[in-house]
Design a protein around this motif. Structure first.
Motif, PDB file in Angstrom:
ATOM      1  N   UNK A   1       0.833  -1.214   0.000  1.00 24.21           N
ATOM      2  CA  UNK A   1       0.000   0.000   0.000  1.00 24.21           C
ATOM      3  C   UNK A   1       0.865   1.260   0.000  1.00 24.21           C
ATOM      4  N   UNK A   2       0.657   2.095  -1.014  1.00 23.91           N
ATOM      5  CA  UNK A   2       1.345   3.381  -1.071  1.00 23.91           C
ATOM      6  C   UNK A   2       0.653   4.340  -0.107  1.00 23.91           C
ATOM      7  N   UNK A   3       1.408   4.856   0.845  1.00 19.11           N
ATOM      8  CA  UNK A   3       0.855   5.757   1.857  1.00 19.11           C
ATOM      9  C   UNK A   3       1.241   7.209   1.640  1.00 19.11           C
ATOM     10  N   UNK A   4       2.341   7.454   0.938  1.00 15.53           N
ATOM     11  CA  UNK A   4       2.776   8.835   0.796  1.00 15.53           C
ATOM     12  C   UNK A   4       3.790   9.035  -0.306  1.00 15.53           C
ATOM     13  N   UNK A   5       3.899  10.305  -0.706  1.00 15.22           N
ATOM     14  CA  UNK A   5       4.853  10.719  -1.728  1.00 15.22           C
ATOM     15  C   UNK A   5       5.416  12.081  -1.341  1.00 15.22           C
ATOM     16  N   UNK A   6       6.613  12.358  -1.784  1.00 15.31           N
ATOM     17  CA  UNK A   6       7.205  13.695  -1.630  1.00 15.31           C
ATOM     18  C   UNK A   6       8.492  13.749  -2.430  1.00 15.31           C
ATOM     19  N   UNK A   7       8.731  14.905  -3.012  1.00 13.35           N
ATOM     20  CA  UNK A   7       9.967  15.079  -3.765  1.00 13.35           C
ATOM     21  C   UNK A   7      10.399  16.525  -3.774  1.00 13.35           C
ATOM     22  N   UNK A   8      11.555  16.744  -4.375  1.00 11.10           N
ATOM     23  CA  UNK A   8      12.026  18.106  -4.578  1.00 11.10           C
ATOM     24  C   UNK A   8      12.724  18.160  -5.920  1.00 11.10           C
ATOM     25  N   UNK A   9      12.721  19.339  -6.496  1.00 11.34           N
ATOM     26  CA  UNK A   9      13.345  19.564  -7.797  1.00 11.34           C
ATOM     27  C   UNK A   9      14.128  20.867  -7.726  1.00 11.34           C
ATOM     28  N   UNK A  10      15.271  20.890  -8.392  1.00  2.00           N
ATOM     29  CA  UNK A  10      16.079  22.098  -8.411  1.00  2.00           C
ATOM     30  C   UNK A  10      15.455  23.177  -9.273  1.00  2.00           C
ATOM     31  N   UNK A  11      15.475  24.393  -8.779  1.00  2.85           N
ATOM     32  CA  UNK A  11      15.012  25.551  -9.547  1.00  2.85           C
ATOM     33  C   UNK A  11      16.189  26.311 -10.134  1.00  2.85           C
ATOM     34  N   UNK A  12      17.253  26.395  -9.358  1.00  2.00           N
ATOM     35  CA  UNK A  12      18.522  26.968  -9.805  1.00  2.00           C
ATOM     36  C   UNK A  12      19.595  26.389  -8.876  1.00  2.00           C
ATOM     37  N   UNK A  13      20.795  26.925  -8.912  1.00  2.00           N
ATOM     38  CA  UNK A  13      21.893  26.348  -8.138  1.00  2.00           C
ATOM     39  C   UNK A  13      21.668  26.408  -6.627  1.00  2.00           C
ATOM     40  N   UNK A  14      20.853  27.350  -6.153  1.00  2.00           N
ATOM     41  CA  UNK A  14      20.666  27.513  -4.709  1.00  2.00           C
ATOM     42  C   UNK A  14      19.265  27.167  -4.211  1.00  2.00           C
ATOM     43  N   UNK A  15      18.291  27.167  -5.101  1.00  2.00           N
ATOM     44  CA  UNK A  15      16.891  26.986  -4.681  1.00  2.00           C
ATOM     45  C   UNK A  15      16.297  25.706  -5.259  1.00  2.00           C
ATOM     46  N   UNK A  16      15.472  25.064  -4.428  1.00  2.00           N
ATOM     47  CA  UNK A  16      14.718  23.904  -4.884  1.00  2.00           C
ATOM     48  C   UNK A  16      13.269  24.077  -4.456  1.00  2.00           C
ATOM     49  N   UNK A  17      12.428  23.214  -4.984  1.00  2.00           N
ATOM     50  CA  UNK A  17      11.005  23.280  -4.672  1.00  2.00           C
ATOM     51  C   UNK A  17      10.524  21.932  -4.170  1.00  2.00           C
ATOM     52  N   UNK A  18       9.819  21.940  -3.051  1.00  2.00           N
ATOM     53  CA  UNK A  18       9.131  20.760  -2.545  1.00  2.00           C
ATOM     54  C   UNK A  18       7.934  20.512  -3.443  1.00  2.00           C
ATOM     55  N   UNK A  19       7.766  19.273  -3.876  1.00  2.00           N
ATOM     56  CA  UNK A  19       6.634  18.952  -4.752  1.00  2.00           C
ATOM     57  C   UNK A  19       5.984  17.635  -4.356  1.00  2.00           C
ATOM     58  N   UNK A  20       4.709  17.597  -4.591  1.00  2.00           N
ATOM     59  CA  UNK A  20       3.906  16.374  -4.505  1.00  2.00           C
ATOM     60  C   UNK A  20       4.004  15.664  -3.154  1.00  2.00           C
ATOM     61  N   UNK A  21       3.906  16.428  -2.073  1.00  2.00           N
ATOM     62  CA  UNK A  21       3.877  15.806  -0.756  1.00  2.00           C
ATOM     63  C   UNK A  21       2.427  15.491  -0.422  1.00  2.00           C
ATOM     64  N   UNK A  22       2.087  14.216  -0.508  1.00  2.00           N
ATOM     65  CA  UNK A  22       0.728  13.749  -0.270  1.00  2.00           C
ATOM     66  C   UNK A  22       0.760  12.527   0.629  1.00  2.00           C
ATOM     67  N   UNK A  23      -0.221  12.454   1.529  1.00  2.00           N
ATOM     68  CA  UNK A  23      -0.374  11.293   2.394  1.00  2.00           C
ATOM     69  C   UNK A  23      -1.792  10.744   2.277  1.00  2.00           C
ATOM     70  N   UNK A  24      -1.900   9.430   2.240  1.00  2.00           N
ATOM     71  CA  UNK A  24      -3.207   8.778   2.279  1.00  2.00           C
ATOM     72  C   UNK A  24      -3.867   9.099   3.620  1.00  2.00           C
ATOM     73  N   UNK A  25      -5.192   9.149   3.668  1.00  2.00           N
ATOM     74  CA  UNK A  25      -5.871   9.457   4.936  1.00  2.00           C
ATOM     75  C   UNK A  25      -5.421   8.572   6.101  1.00  2.00           C
ATOM     76  N   UNK A  26      -5.162   7.303   5.839  1.00  2.00           N
ATOM     77  CA  UNK A  26      -4.760   6.380   6.915  1.00  2.00           C
ATOM     78  C   UNK A  26      -3.369   6.683   7.462  1.00  2.00           C
ATOM     79  N   UNK A  27      -2.593   7.516   6.767  1.00  2.00           N
ATOM     80  CA  UNK A  27      -1.227   7.828   7.195  1.00  2.00           C
ATOM     81  C   UNK A  27      -1.113   9.195   7.862  1.00  2.00           C
ATOM     82  N   UNK A  28      -2.212   9.898   7.980  1.00  2.00           N
ATOM     83  CA  UNK A  28      -2.175  11.251   8.543  1.00  2.00           C
ATOM     84  C   UNK A  28      -2.305  11.232  10.067  1.00  2.00           C
ATOM     85  N   UNK A  29      -1.719  12.250  10.691  1.00  2.00           N
ATOM     86  CA  UNK A  29      -1.839  12.396  12.138  1.00  2.00           C
ATOM     87  C   UNK A  29      -0.896  11.523  12.937  1.00  2.00           C
ATOM     88  N   UNK A  30       0.051  10.865  12.279  1.00  2.00           N
ATOM     89  CA  UNK A  30       0.979   9.955  12.940  1.00  2.00           C
ATOM     90  C   UNK A  30       2.390  10.519  13.055  1.00  2.00           C
TER      91      UNK A  30
END
Length: 163
Positions: A67-96
């Motif tokens: 069972x996939x419960x969660x996802x999260x990643x980051x991608x570079x925007x430039x040499x110093x900055x990145x962006x957090x992307x697609x951080x998702x949790x299934x309802x059963x994985x929240x609050x823990x």
């Protein structure tokens, strides 16, 4: 995985994870009344190598057994900055505390990759996520939005952060 979540496996995304990631993301977006974009911004889940890794980032998945419960990643925007992307949790994985753990893992990976700042886009209806981001040092930013379903941008520095 050891520690607080011994029954979970957190690992880098693999090609076979793509469809399950899209399914989880679509499910969470619909839960909050947001519109998925499988031909646009959400298509990246099918090719993380191209959309994340080639751009100086990484993407992680969280499983309990099959069972996939969660996802999260980051991608570079430039040499110093990145962006957090697609951080998702299934309802059963929240609050823990899994969201906090996953966010800290992503920040640590981004800092290790040499990024000094992380930003993210989110939607106001994702109140739990916003609370998590703010509790972890993210502050509102005036950066331009790139995703139609989002209405907020946050950022934080990583150089003074320690896990």
């Amino acid at each position: 995985m050891s520690g607080r979540f011994p029954d979970l496996q957190i690992r880098p995304w693999q090609q076979a994870d793509g469809p399950a990631c899209q399914q989880l993301i679509v499910s969470v977006l619909k839960e909050y009344g947001l519109t998925p974009d499988l031909d646009g911004v959400d298509a990246d889940m099918l090719n993380v190598d191209q959309h994340y890794r080639q751009a100086g980032g990484e993407f992680f998945v969280v499983y309990r057994g099959e069972e996939l419960l969660g996802t999260a990643g980051f991608v570079g925007l430039d040499a110093q900055r990145c962006e957090l992307r697609k951080m998702y949790l299934a309802p059963s994985a929240r609050g823990l505390g899994l969201g906090r753990h996953l966010l800290q893992l992503i920040m640590m990976q981004a800092k290790t990759a040499g990024y000094l700042q992380m930003q993210l886009e989110t939607a106001s209806v994702l109140k739990e996520a916003i609370r998590l981001y703010e509790q972890n040092g993210f502050t509102p930013s005036c950066q331009a939005l790139h995703t139609d379903r989002c209405d907020r941008v946050y950022q934080r520095t990583l150089n003074e952060w320690n896990a």
